[in-house]
Write a protein that holds these residues in place. Structure first.
Motif, short mmCIF file in Angstrom:
data_model
loop_
_atom_site.label_atom_id
_atom_site.label_comp_id
_atom_site.label_asym_id
_atom_site.label_seq_id
_atom_site.Cartn_x
_atom_site.Cartn_y
_atom_site.Cartn_z
N ILE A 72 0.84 -1.19 0.00
CA ILE A 72 0.00 0.00 0.00
C ILE A 72 0.88 1.24 0.00
O ILE A 72 2.01 1.21 0.48
CB ILE A 72 -0.99 0.04 1.19
CG1 ILE A 72 -0.26 0.08 2.53
CG2 ILE A 72 -1.97 -1.11 1.10
CD1 ILE A 72 -1.18 0.39 3.70
N THR A 73 0.34 2.30 -0.56
CA THR A 73 1.02 3.58 -0.63
C THR A 73 0.19 4.61 0.13
O THR A 73 -1.01 4.69 -0.07
CB THR A 73 1.19 4.02 -2.10
OG1 THR A 73 1.91 3.01 -2.80
CG2 THR A 73 1.91 5.35 -2.21
N VAL A 74 0.84 5.36 1.00
CA VAL A 74 0.18 6.39 1.79
C VAL A 74 0.76 7.75 1.40
O VAL A 74 1.97 7.95 1.47
CB VAL A 74 0.38 6.15 3.30
CG1 VAL A 74 -0.29 7.24 4.11
CG2 VAL A 74 -0.14 4.77 3.70
N ILE A 75 -0.12 8.65 0.99
CA ILE A 75 0.28 10.02 0.66
C ILE A 75 -0.09 10.89 1.86
O ILE A 75 -1.24 10.90 2.30
CB ILE A 75 -0.44 10.52 -0.61
CG1 ILE A 75 -0.09 9.61 -1.80
CG2 ILE A 75 -0.08 11.98 -0.89
CD1 ILE A 75 -0.93 9.87 -3.04
N CYS A 76 0.87 11.60 2.39
CA CYS A 76 0.64 12.43 3.58
C CYS A 76 0.07 13.78 3.18
O CYS A 76 0.71 14.52 2.45
CB CYS A 76 1.93 12.61 4.37
SG CYS A 76 2.60 11.05 4.98
#
Length: 124
Positions: A72-76
């Motif tokens: 998974i990729t999390v964009i802050c």
């Protein structure tokens, strides 16, 4: 053989590749996690944005859902989210990782724990 999409034995090779690689259906928008601490459900996507709430820090220690091999990729969205390794959680990293605005963080799942895979520091 007369293979077609209506035939129950027919496999679309692209679909099989996507399933094998753990990809999920693409969304028209990237979902944003709701404000709050603790666990975040990730079983409805592979790319997420952190909450845009600026009133306080959200401390995350666990993701729920997923299958072994998922990434998974999390964009802050801002600097108000921190990821922590906690005895009651399933995130594996060294200490605490606090988001910077526009940072991108990736995690990989082994079926039990989520391991920090990469951090891209894009904050200004």
């Amino acid at each position: 053989l007369g293979e077609s999409a209506e035939d129950p034995e027919f496999f679309n090779k692209e679909m099989v590749t996507n399933i094998r690689r753990g990809r999920r259906a693409k969304a028209l928008t990237i979902p944003t996690w709701p404000d709050g601490n603790g666990a975040k459900a990730i079983d409805s996507g592979s790319v997420w944005k952190t909450t845009t709430d600026t009133s306080g820090t959200n401390t995350l220690r666990e993701f729920t859902g997923g299958i072994a091999g998922d990434i998974i990729t999390v964009i802050c969205s801002n600097a108000n989210t921190a990821f922590v390794q906690h005895l009651a959680g399933n995130l594996k990293l060294n200490g605490t990782l606090t988001c910077g605005t526009n940072d991108v963080i990736q995690w990989v799942y082994d079926g039990t724990n989520w391991f920090l895979l990469s951090v891209s520091d894009n904050s200004a």
